[in-house]
Write a protein that holds these residues in place. Structure first.
Motif, PDB file in Angstrom:
ATOM      1  N   ILE A 218     -40.104 -11.582  23.331  1.00  0.00           N
ATOM      2  CA  ILE A 218     -39.656 -10.401  22.606  1.00  0.00           C
ATOM      3  C   ILE A 218     -40.604 -10.150  21.446  1.00  0.00           C
ATOM      4  O   ILE A 218     -41.324 -11.058  21.022  1.00  0.00           O
ATOM      5  CB  ILE A 218     -38.204 -10.528  22.102  1.00  0.00           C
ATOM      6  N   ASN A 219     -40.593  -8.913  20.924  1.00  0.00           N
ATOM      7  CA  ASN A 219     -41.530  -8.612  19.844  1.00  0.00           C
ATOM      8  C   ASN A 219     -40.950  -7.663  18.814  1.00  0.00           C
ATOM      9  O   ASN A 219     -39.892  -7.054  19.004  1.00  0.00           O
ATOM     10  CB  ASN A 219     -42.850  -8.065  20.413  1.00  0.00           C
ATOM     11  N   ALA A 220     -41.660  -7.570  17.710  1.00  0.00           N
ATOM     12  CA  ALA A 220     -41.447  -6.562  16.681  1.00  0.00           C
ATOM     13  C   ALA A 220     -42.835  -6.143  16.223  1.00  0.00           C
ATOM     14  O   ALA A 220     -43.818  -6.856  16.472  1.00  0.00           O
ATOM     15  CB  ALA A 220     -40.622  -7.109  15.523  1.00  0.00           C
ATOM     16  N   VAL A 221     -42.924  -5.009  15.557  1.00  0.00           N
ATOM     17  CA  VAL A 221     -44.229  -4.451  15.197  1.00  0.00           C
ATOM     18  C   VAL A 221     -44.306  -4.169  13.702  1.00  0.00           C
ATOM     19  O   VAL A 221     -43.392  -3.566  13.129  1.00  0.00           O
ATOM     20  CB  VAL A 221     -44.498  -3.163  16.001  1.00  0.00           C
ATOM     21  N   VAL A 222     -45.398  -4.612  13.088  1.00  0.00           N
ATOM     22  CA  VAL A 222     -45.726  -4.275  11.702  1.00  0.00           C
ATOM     23  C   VAL A 222     -46.850  -3.242  11.767  1.00  0.00           C
ATOM     24  O   VAL A 222     -48.005  -3.598  12.025  1.00  0.00           O
ATOM     25  CB  VAL A 222     -46.182  -5.519  10.915  1.00  0.00           C
TER      26      VAL A 222
ATOM     27  N   LEU B  90     -49.799  -5.060  13.683  1.00  0.00           N
ATOM     28  CA  LEU B  90     -49.596  -6.492  13.834  1.00  0.00           C
ATOM     29  C   LEU B  90     -48.370  -6.659  14.711  1.00  0.00           C
ATOM     30  O   LEU B  90     -47.292  -6.155  14.381  1.00  0.00           O
ATOM     31  CB  LEU B  90     -49.377  -7.141  12.466  1.00  0.00           C
ATOM     32  N   GLU B  91     -48.527  -7.332  15.837  1.00  0.00           N
ATOM     33  CA  GLU B  91     -47.419  -7.546  16.766  1.00  0.00           C
ATOM     34  C   GLU B  91     -46.871  -8.957  16.573  1.00  0.00           C
ATOM     35  O   GLU B  91     -47.607  -9.938  16.695  1.00  0.00           O
ATOM     36  CB  GLU B  91     -47.879  -7.350  18.213  1.00  0.00           C
ATOM     37  N   LEU B  92     -45.591  -9.058  16.271  1.00  0.00           N
ATOM     38  CA  LEU B  92     -44.916 -10.342  16.135  1.00  0.00           C
ATOM     39  C   LEU B  92     -44.276 -10.673  17.481  1.00  0.00           C
ATOM     40  O   LEU B  92     -43.496  -9.878  18.010  1.00  0.00           O
ATOM     41  CB  LEU B  92     -43.830 -10.270  15.054  1.00  0.00           C
ATOM     42  N   VAL B  93     -44.626 -11.810  18.052  1.00  0.00           N
ATOM     43  CA  VAL B  93     -44.148 -12.167  19.390  1.00  0.00           C
ATOM     44  C   VAL B  93     -43.473 -13.531  19.359  1.00  0.00           C
ATOM     45  O   VAL B  93     -43.963 -14.471  18.733  1.00  0.00           O
ATOM     46  CB  VAL B  93     -45.288 -12.159  20.429  1.00  0.00           C
ATOM     47  N   THR B  94     -42.344 -13.642  20.045  1.00  0.00           N
ATOM     48  CA  THR B  94     -41.559 -14.869  20.096  1.00  0.00           C
ATOM     49  C   THR B  94     -41.189 -15.175  21.541  1.00  0.00           C
ATOM     50  O   THR B  94     -40.771 -14.276  22.282  1.00  0.00           O
ATOM     51  CB  THR B  94     -40.264 -14.728  19.274  1.00  0.00           C
ATOM     52  N   ALA B  95     -41.326 -16.432  21.941  1.00  0.00           N
ATOM     53  CA  ALA B  95     -40.887 -16.866  23.266  1.00  0.00           C
ATOM     54  C   ALA B  95     -39.401 -17.183  23.223  1.00  0.00           C
ATOM     55  O   ALA B  95     -38.958 -18.011  22.422  1.00  0.00           O
ATOM     56  CB  ALA B  95     -41.681 -18.086  23.703  1.00  0.00           C
ATOM     57  N   THR B  96     -38.635 -16.511  24.061  1.00  0.00           N
ATOM     58  CA  THR B  96     -37.198 -16.780  24.153  1.00  0.00           C
ATOM     59  C   THR B  96     -36.870 -17.656  25.353  1.00  0.00           C
ATOM     60  O   THR B  96     -35.821 -18.284  25.393  1.00  0.00           O
ATOM     61  CB  THR B  96     -36.404 -15.469  24.262  1.00  0.00           C
TER      62      THR B  96
END
Length: 200
Positions: free
Chosen positions: A40-44, A52-58
């Motif tokens: 999943i991600n969020a964007v700055v 800047l893309e924030l990415v997390t492994a779920t």
């Protein structure tokens, strides 16, 4: 000239990282989606259309991308990789001897060249040309409600063999500071109205 498109920051906990970036640096973020199975991600948003893309492994078992990301962030948040928009993805593919892959679901909203991994950046080409994406990114920038007005990326600090990295990347519109050692993205600078922010 190839253009920096975005930088990926691997986060162990997406919500915690979004909160930390606002609290410590004044950077706002907007919700994203799922760019790969188990991620999943969020964007700055930065200076449109940079981001800047924030990415997390779920779910590390859902895809190779999720597994790589989970391993990279096991000890905490870290810069993961970066993406370049080439001036001609076909010519870049031919020079590197690899084929682009379509992404963005059934509509194929973009094409990727190279793997999304830590060793080297990857290339991305969108169906919508860069000037056509700027207005949308301006709206996203406003939505993020930054407290520090982030702008351009001032530099990238990159590990690995310099000649190999530069041959892969080609001419790019961001300063590269080569630091040797392990192939990785070690740091980035972001210009703001309150001075330069450095992420590691």
């Amino acid at each position: 000239m190839n253009l920096l498109d975005h930088v990926l920051l691997g986060a162990r906990d997406l919500e915690a990282t979004v909160s930390r970036l606002r609290r410590e640096l004044g950077l706002g973020a907007v919700p994203g989606g799922s760019p790969a199975p188990g991620v999943i991600n969020a964007v700055v948003p930065l200076e449109p259309p940079l981001y800047l893309e924030l990415v997390t492994a779920t779910d590390a078992g859902a895809s190779d991308a999720a597994a790589r990301l989970a391993a990279a962030t096991a000890a905490g948040d870290r810069l993961f990789t970066w993406a370049i928009e080439p001036d001609d993805i076909g010519a870049r593919a031919a020079s590197l001897g690899i084929e682009p892959m379509s992404g963005g679901g059934d509509t194929g909203r973009w094409r990727l060249l190279g793997e999304v991994e830590q060793d080297l950046p990857f290339f991305i080409e969108y169906d919508v040309a860069r000037p056509g994406r700027v207005e949308g990114w301006r709206r996203t920038y406003a939505e993020a409600a930054h407290e520090c007005a982030p702008g351009r990326v001032t530099y990238l600090e990159v590990g690995g063999d310099e000649s190999g990295v530069r041959q892969w990347v080609g001419d790019v519109d961001v300063q590269l500071r080569m630091v040797g050692g392990e192939p990785r993205l070690a740091a980035m600078g972001i210009a703001t109205d309150q001075g330069e922010i450095v992420l590691r």
